[in-house]
Design a protein around this motif. Sequence first.
Motif, PDB file in Angstrom:
ATOM      1  N   ALA A 154       6.086   4.446   5.953  1.00  0.00           N
ATOM      2  CA  ALA A 154       6.700   5.310   4.996  1.00  0.00           C
ATOM      3  C   ALA A 154       6.143   4.269   3.846  1.00  0.00           C
ATOM      4  O   ALA A 154       6.274   4.883   2.098  1.00  0.00           O
ATOM      5  CB  ALA A 154       8.081   5.796   4.939  1.00  0.00           C
ATOM      6  N   LEU A 155       6.690   3.097   3.259  1.00  0.00           N
ATOM      7  CA  LEU A 155       6.346   2.285   2.164  1.00  0.00           C
ATOM      8  C   LEU A 155       4.377   2.397   1.942  1.00  0.00           C
ATOM      9  O   LEU A 155       4.329   2.843   0.627  1.00  0.00           O
ATOM     10  CB  LEU A 155       7.109   0.760   2.472  1.00  0.00           C
ATOM     11  CG  LEU A 155       7.183   0.183   0.771  1.00  0.00           C
ATOM     12  CD1 LEU A 155       8.130   0.813   0.126  1.00  0.00           C
ATOM     13  CD2 LEU A 155       7.128  -1.310   1.268  1.00  0.00           C
ATOM     14  N   GLN A 156       4.234   2.634   3.107  1.00  0.00           N
ATOM     15  CA  GLN A 156       2.631   2.444   2.635  1.00  0.00           C
ATOM     16  C   GLN A 156       2.056   3.490   2.339  1.00  0.00           C
ATOM     17  O   GLN A 156       1.375   3.744   1.045  1.00  0.00           O
ATOM     18  CB  GLN A 156       1.881   1.765   3.882  1.00  0.00           C
ATOM     19  CG  GLN A 156       0.136   1.729   4.018  1.00  0.00           C
ATOM     20  CD  GLN A 156      -0.563   1.581   4.922  1.00  0.00           C
ATOM     21  OE1 GLN A 156       0.155   1.536   6.014  1.00  0.00           O
ATOM     22  NE2 GLN A 156      -2.037   1.011   5.168  1.00  0.00           N
ATOM     23  N   ASP A 157       2.258   4.507   2.383  1.00  0.00           N
ATOM     24  CA  ASP A 157       2.496   6.586   1.820  1.00  0.00           C
ATOM     25  C   ASP A 157       3.002   6.922   1.104  1.00  0.00           C
ATOM     26  O   ASP A 157       2.246   7.243   0.147  1.00  0.00           O
ATOM     27  CB  ASP A 157       3.064   7.393   3.167  1.00  0.00           C
ATOM     28  CG  ASP A 157       2.701   7.392   3.975  1.00  0.00           C
ATOM     29  OD1 ASP A 157       1.545   7.000   5.052  1.00  0.00           O
ATOM     30  OD2 ASP A 157       3.372   8.017   5.908  1.00  0.00           O
ATOM     31  N   SER A 158       3.927   6.000   0.700  1.00  0.00           N
ATOM     32  CA  SER A 158       4.429   6.155  -0.446  1.00  0.00           C
ATOM     33  C   SER A 158       3.390   5.320  -1.850  1.00  0.00           C
ATOM     34  O   SER A 158       3.623   6.111  -2.719  1.00  0.00           O
ATOM     35  CB  SER A 158       6.118   5.515  -0.744  1.00  0.00           C
ATOM     36  OG  SER A 158       6.409   5.742  -1.996  1.00  0.00           O
ATOM     37  N   LEU A 159       3.637   4.258  -1.779  1.00  0.00           N
ATOM     38  CA  LEU A 159       2.511   3.593  -2.466  1.00  0.00           C
ATOM     39  C   LEU A 159       1.713   4.102  -2.500  1.00  0.00           C
ATOM     40  O   LEU A 159       0.252   4.030  -3.460  1.00  0.00           O
ATOM     41  CB  LEU A 159       2.363   1.787  -1.835  1.00  0.00           C
ATOM     42  CG  LEU A 159       3.663   1.131  -2.161  1.00  0.00           C
ATOM     43  CD1 LEU A 159       3.931  -0.005  -1.350  1.00  0.00           C
ATOM     44  CD2 LEU A 159       3.830   1.040  -3.444  1.00  0.00           C
ATOM     45  N   ALA A 160       0.496   4.212  -1.549  1.00  0.00           N
ATOM     46  CA  ALA A 160      -0.728   5.546  -1.618  1.00  0.00           C
ATOM     47  C   ALA A 160      -0.589   6.555  -2.404  1.00  0.00           C
ATOM     48  O   ALA A 160      -1.452   6.697  -2.836  1.00  0.00           O
ATOM     49  CB  ALA A 160      -1.218   5.837  -0.118  1.00  0.00           C
ATOM     50  N   THR A 161       0.735   7.640  -2.647  1.00  0.00           N
ATOM     51  CA  THR A 161       0.447   8.672  -3.112  1.00  0.00           C
ATOM     52  C   THR A 161       1.746   8.250  -4.267  1.00  0.00           C
ATOM     53  O   THR A 161       2.979   8.200  -4.415  1.00  0.00           O
ATOM     54  CB  THR A 161       1.315   9.422  -2.900  1.00  0.00           C
ATOM     55  OG1 THR A 161       2.036   9.517  -1.900  1.00  0.00           O
ATOM     56  CG2 THR A 161      -0.186   9.802  -1.361  1.00  0.00           C
ATOM     57  N   SER A 162       1.150   7.810  -5.400  1.00  0.00           N
ATOM     58  CA  SER A 162       1.881   6.908  -7.000  1.00  0.00           C
ATOM     59  C   SER A 162       2.631   8.036  -6.714  1.00  0.00           C
ATOM     60  O   SER A 162       2.410  10.024  -7.561  1.00  0.00           O
ATOM     61  CB  SER A 162       1.099   6.654  -7.446  1.00  0.00           C
ATOM     62  OG  SER A 162       0.463   6.804  -8.244  1.00  0.00           O
ATOM     63  N   PRO A 163       4.038   8.471  -7.515  1.00  0.00           N
ATOM     64  CA  PRO A 163       4.846   9.109  -8.206  1.00  0.00           C
ATOM     65  C   PRO A 163       4.348   9.515  -9.117  1.00  0.00           C
ATOM     66  O   PRO A 163       3.829   9.480  -9.985  1.00  0.00           O
ATOM     67  CB  PRO A 163       5.969   8.520  -8.781  1.00  0.00           C
ATOM     68  CG  PRO A 163       5.994   7.120  -8.458  1.00  0.00           C
ATOM     69  CD  PRO A 163       4.863   6.852  -7.623  1.00  0.00           C
ATOM     70  N   GLY A 164       3.814  10.969  -9.149  1.00  0.00           N
ATOM     71  CA  GLY A 164       3.672  11.956 -10.490  1.00  0.00           C
ATOM     72  C   GLY A 164       2.294  12.291 -10.333  1.00  0.00           C
ATOM     73  O   GLY A 164       1.340  13.178 -10.774  1.00  0.00           O
ATOM     74  N   GLU A 165       1.819  11.671  -9.119  1.00  0.00           N
ATOM     75  CA  GLU A 165      -0.077  12.458  -8.818  1.00  0.00           C
ATOM     76  C   GLU A 165       0.144  13.485  -7.636  1.00  0.00           C
ATOM     77  O   GLU A 165       1.323  13.662  -7.018  1.00  0.00           O
ATOM     78  CB  GLU A 165      -0.144  11.729  -7.467  1.00  0.00           C
ATOM     79  CG  GLU A 165      -1.602  10.692  -8.092  1.00  0.00           C
ATOM     80  CD  GLU A 165      -2.223   9.583  -6.948  1.00  0.00           C
ATOM     81  OE1 GLU A 165      -2.470   9.936  -6.031  1.00  0.00           O
ATOM     82  OE2 GLU A 165      -2.189   8.448  -7.380  1.00  0.00           O
ATOM     83  N   GLU A 166      -0.450  14.529  -8.236  1.00  0.00           N
ATOM     84  CA  GLU A 166      -0.021  15.088  -7.169  1.00  0.00           C
ATOM     85  C   GLU A 166      -1.462  15.977  -5.694  1.00  0.00           C
ATOM     86  O   GLU A 166      -2.221  15.275  -6.309  1.00  0.00           O
ATOM     87  CB  GLU A 166      -0.709  17.093  -8.187  1.00  0.00           C
ATOM     88  CG  GLU A 166       0.811  16.805  -9.450  1.00  0.00           C
ATOM     89  CD  GLU A 166       0.561  18.178 -10.223  1.00  0.00           C
ATOM     90  OE1 GLU A 166      -0.198  18.744  -9.591  1.00  0.00           O
ATOM     91  OE2 GLU A 166       1.286  18.787 -11.191  1.00  0.00           O
ATOM     92  N   GLU A 167      -0.904  16.291  -5.213  1.00  0.00           N
ATOM     93  CA  GLU A 167      -2.192  16.407  -3.975  1.00  0.00           C
ATOM     94  C   GLU A 167      -2.459  17.262  -4.304  1.00  0.00           C
ATOM     95  O   GLU A 167      -1.799  18.794  -4.543  1.00  0.00           O
ATOM     96  CB  GLU A 167      -1.614  16.540  -2.507  1.00  0.00           C
ATOM     97  CG  GLU A 167      -0.625  15.438  -1.960  1.00  0.00           C
ATOM     98  CD  GLU A 167      -0.161  14.931  -0.671  1.00  0.00           C
ATOM     99  OE1 GLU A 167      -0.552  16.100  -0.246  1.00  0.00           O
ATOM    100  OE2 GLU A 167       0.854  14.446  -0.712  1.00  0.00           O
TER     101      GLU A 167
END
Length: 168
Positions: A154-167
Amino acid sequence: MEPSVDITELYAAHRLSLVRLAVLLVDDFASAEDVVQDAFAALARRPGALEDPSKALAYLRVAVVNTARSALRRRRTARAYSPPHDLSPPSPEDAAVLAEEHREVIAALQRLAPRQREVLVLRYWSHLSEAEIARTLGISPGTVKSTASRALAALQDSLATSPGEEER
């Protein structure tokens, strides 16, 4: 009967590492200091815990984790009864303490579930073994392993998509 471990020496030797542990669990320095102070006060009320230094430190770690949980419960309860308010941005002193990558990791860590955060903090910050973490949190070593694995993913996923980035 004089205890074999002086609480003053124990405080001087371990206060800072316990405050760091508490900061990662409760996410603000003032509450973390209160948590650690409460743990030392509880230890002072239990003179038998001071006979063995390793037991005293283990007692303090457990007390810090449990007191941090209680502080977070009280905070959550208080927020439920009062309207949420805008949090002020971190002060310049707070921002200067951590490098940008550390702030990102701390922010991602704060987004984890409490148990996952506790396991990762105890494992990688406090350098406790899986058995020590299991004793501290009152869970089985297998639960520590699976929780750590899921938390790291979960930490890796969270760091891969930083907050504010939209998919997209």
